[in-house]
Design a protein around this motif. Structure first.
Motif, mmCIF file in Angstrom:
data_model
loop_
_atom_site.group_PDB
_atom_site.id
_atom_site.type_symbol
_atom_site.label_atom_id
_atom_site.label_comp_id
_atom_site.label_asym_id
_atom_site.label_seq_id
_atom_site.Cartn_x
_atom_site.Cartn_y
_atom_site.Cartn_z
ATOM 1 N N ALA A 64 0.856 -1.191 0.000
ATOM 2 C CA ALA A 64 0.000 0.000 0.000
ATOM 3 C C ALA A 64 0.891 1.240 0.000
ATOM 4 C CB ALA A 64 -0.905 0.009 1.215
ATOM 5 N N VAL A 65 0.465 2.269 -0.694
ATOM 6 C CA VAL A 65 1.207 3.533 -0.751
ATOM 7 C C VAL A 65 0.305 4.618 -0.176
ATOM 8 C CG1 VAL A 65 2.293 5.221 -2.276
ATOM 9 C CG2 VAL A 65 2.427 2.790 -2.817
ATOM 10 N N ARG A 66 0.856 5.399 0.734
ATOM 11 C CA ARG A 66 0.075 6.482 1.323
ATOM 12 C C ARG A 66 0.310 7.759 0.528
ATOM 13 N NH1 ARG A 66 2.016 7.973 6.376
ATOM 14 N NH2 ARG A 66 1.388 10.115 6.223
ATOM 15 N N LEU A 106 -5.249 26.267 -16.562
ATOM 16 C CA LEU A 106 -4.831 26.788 -15.259
ATOM 17 C C LEU A 106 -4.605 28.290 -15.328
ATOM 18 C CD1 LEU A 106 -4.212 25.573 -12.499
ATOM 19 C CD2 LEU A 106 -1.859 25.281 -13.222
ATOM 20 N N LYS A 107 -5.266 29.042 -14.439
ATOM 21 C CA LYS A 107 -5.054 30.492 -14.399
ATOM 22 C C LYS A 107 -4.596 30.901 -13.000
ATOM 23 C CE LYS A 107 -9.593 32.370 -13.249
ATOM 24 N NZ LYS A 107 -10.635 33.284 -13.642
ATOM 25 N N GLU A 108 -3.980 32.062 -12.912
ATOM 26 C CA GLU A 108 -3.437 32.532 -11.646
ATOM 27 C C GLU A 108 -4.511 32.607 -10.572
ATOM 28 O OE1 GLU A 108 -1.242 36.150 -12.260
ATOM 29 O OE2 GLU A 108 0.178 35.160 -13.588
ATOM 30 N N ASN A 109 -4.111 32.287 -9.340
ATOM 31 C CA ASN A 109 -4.960 32.281 -8.139
ATOM 32 C C ASN A 109 -5.982 31.163 -8.116
ATOM 33 O OD1 ASN A 109 -3.596 34.566 -7.142
ATOM 34 N ND2 ASN A 109 -4.933 35.899 -8.345
ATOM 35 N N GLN A 110 -5.880 30.210 -9.040
ATOM 36 C CA GLN A 110 -6.817 29.091 -9.072
ATOM 37 C C GLN A 110 -6.399 28.035 -8.048
ATOM 38 O OE1 GLN A 110 -7.261 27.625 -13.001
ATOM 39 N NE2 GLN A 110 -8.796 26.123 -12.449
ATOM 40 N N ASP A 111 -7.386 27.433 -7.385
ATOM 41 C CA ASP A 111 -7.117 26.381 -6.407
ATOM 42 C C ASP A 111 -6.936 25.046 -7.109
ATOM 43 O OD1 ASP A 111 -7.394 28.246 -4.413
ATOM 44 O OD2 ASP A 111 -9.454 27.701 -3.917
ATOM 45 N N VAL A 112 -5.968 24.259 -6.637
ATOM 46 C CA VAL A 112 -5.691 22.926 -7.170
ATOM 47 C C VAL A 112 -5.422 21.983 -6.002
ATOM 48 C CG1 VAL A 112 -4.690 23.781 -9.336
ATOM 49 C CG2 VAL A 112 -3.210 23.302 -7.407
ATOM 50 N N GLN A 113 -5.425 20.688 -6.291
ATOM 51 C CA GLN A 113 -5.028 19.670 -5.324
ATOM 52 C C GLN A 113 -3.682 19.127 -5.787
ATOM 53 O OE1 GLN A 113 -6.749 18.315 -2.503
ATOM 54 N NE2 GLN A 113 -8.005 20.134 -2.766
ATOM 55 N N VAL A 114 -2.684 19.169 -4.921
ATOM 56 C CA VAL A 114 -1.388 18.588 -5.240
ATOM 57 C C VAL A 114 -1.311 17.255 -4.501
ATOM 58 C CG1 VAL A 114 1.111 18.833 -5.057
ATOM 59 C CG2 VAL A 114 -0.290 20.810 -5.647
ATOM 60 N N VAL A 115 -1.087 16.179 -5.252
ATOM 61 C CA VAL A 115 -1.021 14.839 -4.675
ATOM 62 C C VAL A 115 0.446 14.515 -4.412
ATOM 63 C CG1 VAL A 115 -1.569 12.405 -5.039
ATOM 64 C CG2 VAL A 115 -3.130 14.174 -5.868
ATOM 65 N N VAL A 116 0.726 14.178 -3.136
ATOM 66 C CA VAL A 116 2.096 13.977 -2.675
ATOM 67 C C VAL A 116 2.243 12.575 -2.098
ATOM 68 C CG1 VAL A 116 3.834 14.818 -1.042
ATOM 69 C CG2 VAL A 116 2.266 16.427 -2.114
ATOM 70 N N HIS A 117 3.359 11.903 -2.408
ATOM 71 C CA HIS A 117 3.699 10.616 -1.802
ATOM 72 C C HIS A 117 4.024 10.927 -0.344
ATOM 73 C CE1 HIS A 117 5.733 6.897 -0.916
ATOM 74 N NE2 HIS A 117 5.498 6.432 -2.130
ATOM 75 N N ALA A 118 3.246 10.408 0.610
ATOM 76 C CA ALA A 118 3.348 10.812 2.010
ATOM 77 C C ALA A 118 4.675 10.431 2.655
ATOM 78 C CB ALA A 118 2.191 10.218 2.809
ATOM 79 N N GLU A 119 5.306 9.352 2.224
ATOM 80 C CA GLU A 119 6.530 8.919 2.889
ATOM 81 C C GLU A 119 7.775 9.674 2.442
ATOM 82 O OE1 GLU A 119 5.791 4.734 2.408
ATOM 83 O OE2 GLU A 119 4.054 5.264 3.614
#
Length: 190
Positions: A64-66, A106-119
């Motif tokens: 499993a990858v977090r 994508l335009k300036e000040n737009q909200d996004v979700q950045v997906v990061v490998h937790a470990e």
């Protein structure tokens, strides 16, 4: 990284398979009348986006990858590097263009979700919303009598993306755009 059994599978679980990170889209436990039980899955590559059908034997273990989804705001672009700011800590991070799906919307000040490998804190990708509101920068002028049932024309948006829109759309109009398909949804009054 922890090992998980096929009995722990659920939609959205991320696993390591052949050195790549995949997310489980669908799974089905199958117990045939003859032979051992198995689990049929549909997986999507977190980084590469490939969809893959894979069958596991019942009780088989996988790694499993977090991963974590973090709220960021797009600040500016510098060549092929996009700069984002965390919405709570105000930390700024650079993300290469190849890790941003549909960056043309994508335009300036737009909200996004950045997906990061937790470990290891590696940035896997940045995910923009499925629908965004953008301004029409260039298009042929609308003509009186054009209707929503008529044809379509090209319109260049403020981010540089070009989409097909109905004939009644004019420069300066605000449009809701489906970023997955790159298509016009509706005109928005602001």
């Amino acid at each position: 990284m922890a090992k998980v059994s096929t009995s722990d599978f659920r939609n959205g679980l991320t696993i390591m398979l052949n050195g790549e990170i995949y997310s489980i889209l669908e799974f089905l436990h199958v117990k045939p009348g003859k032979g051992g039980a198995f689990v049929r899955t549909k997986l999507k590559g977190v980084v590469n986006g490939k969809v893959l059908d894979k069958t596991f034997r019942a009780g088989e273990s996988v790694e499993a990858v977090r991963v974590e989804r973090r709220p960021y705001q797009f600040l500016y672009r510098e060549g092929d590097i996009y700069h984002f700011m965390h919405k709570e800590t105000f930390e700024q991070i650079p993300v290469p263009e190849e890790k941003i799906d549909r960056s043309v919307f994508l335009k300036e000040n737009q909200d996004v979700q950045v997906v990061v490998h937790a470990e290891n804190e590696e940035i896997l990708f940045a995910e923009i919303p499925d629908q965004v509101v953008l301004k029409v920068a260039e298009t042929e002028p609308g003509v009186k009598g054009d209707t929503a049932q008529g044809g379509s024309k090209s319109a260049k948006l403020e981010t540089g993306a070009t989409i097909q829109v109905p004939l009644f759309i004019n420069e300066g109009d605000m449009l809701k755009v489906n970023t997955k398909e790159g298509s016009y949804l509706e005109r928005v009054k602001i």
